[in-house]
Design an enzyme around this catalytic site. Sequence first.
Site, PDB file in Angstrom:
ATOM      1  N   HIS A 189       0.842  -1.190   0.000  1.00 27.49           N
ATOM      2  CA  HIS A 189       0.000   0.000   0.000  1.00 27.49           C
ATOM      3  C   HIS A 189       0.883   1.247   0.000  1.00 27.49           C
ATOM      4  O   HIS A 189       2.058   1.203   0.380  1.00 27.49           O
ATOM      5  CB  HIS A 189      -0.979   0.019   1.184  1.00 27.49           C
ATOM      6  CG  HIS A 189      -0.357   0.166   2.536  1.00 27.49           C
ATOM      7  ND1 HIS A 189       0.020   1.383   3.071  1.00 27.49           N
ATOM      8  CD2 HIS A 189      -0.053  -0.762   3.490  1.00 27.49           C
ATOM      9  CE1 HIS A 189       0.521   1.219   4.284  1.00 27.49           C
ATOM     10  NE2 HIS A 189       0.506  -0.079   4.565  1.00 27.49           N
TER      11      HIS A 189
ATOM     12  N   CYS B 115       3.511  -4.647   6.504  1.00 25.58           N
ATOM     13  CA  CYS B 115       3.167  -4.328   5.112  1.00 25.58           C
ATOM     14  C   CYS B 115       4.362  -3.789   4.338  1.00 25.58           C
ATOM     15  O   CYS B 115       5.370  -3.392   4.911  1.00 25.58           O
ATOM     16  CB  CYS B 115       2.031  -3.315   5.077  1.00 25.58           C
ATOM     17  SG  CYS B 115       0.452  -3.990   5.622  1.00 25.58           S
TER      18      CYS B 115
END
Length: 281
Positions: A235, A251
């Site tokens: 992301h 992440c």
Amino acid sequence: MVPTRINLGVGVLLVVLLGAGACAGGEGDGSAGNRPVAAAPAPSSPEPTEASPEPPPPAVSSAPPSVAPTVSPPKSSPSPQGCPTGEKQREVETALDAIGGYGPVTVDGVQSAADCAAIVKFQKRFGISPPNGRAGPTTADVSRRIAASLTPAERAKCAAGGGLTACVDLSQQTMWVVRDGEVIMGPTVVRTGFSGYATPAGTFKIDYRNVKEWSKPYKVWLPYWQHFIDGIGFHETTTYLHNMGNGSHGCVNLLHADAVQLWGLLKNGTTVKTFGRRSGT
């Protein structure tokens, strides 16, 4: 003890405050507090009177007027004015020379106009702030990692097979995308999980995508979300990517432009390979 009452009467106090404004981090610009003082008018010359003698006519010379020789200004090479030399000048020049594509650089440890332009272009591409052409530690670190990720030895660590594969190099904190053996995106910089939240190494598949995902645990939006394992995915970063004292909760954080490009390349079922290990995790 009885307090003594004092009658001060009524008075008027007039306070005039001038120059109360301030400009943080800037120089005076002639605003309040730096107002220029008007110069006193110069005394005018006395008007001539009728009794004033008439000045004699100017002398006329018969010699031709002399002409000063024309001197051309010396030619000078462009200077890197406003583009300071950084403490990592030679390292950045070496890396940019190996990477290519950002303009000519001379590996000599000395700043030049061409070096400055190449460094500024590189800094803008990878979101390094400020993009001032100075070869500091962040620019040196990013350029070194990108140059390392371009080598055949580093690329081979992904072991991408046929089809489409997103390769995440945890050691270099970079990533790239391979299609049938050809790199079609990157390498570019990423930031993965910090200590206690290390991004796992392995082979995974994209299984859920959302252009704007809400993180319930951390109360933050995750733009261009592409999930691949246990709440971990790609992301766009929500903070300054190059603050490496920070990290994600597993992440793979991306710059905006890279997150957008990756969103357009991957799809559900795309292979993701993460390898190596981030230092300190």
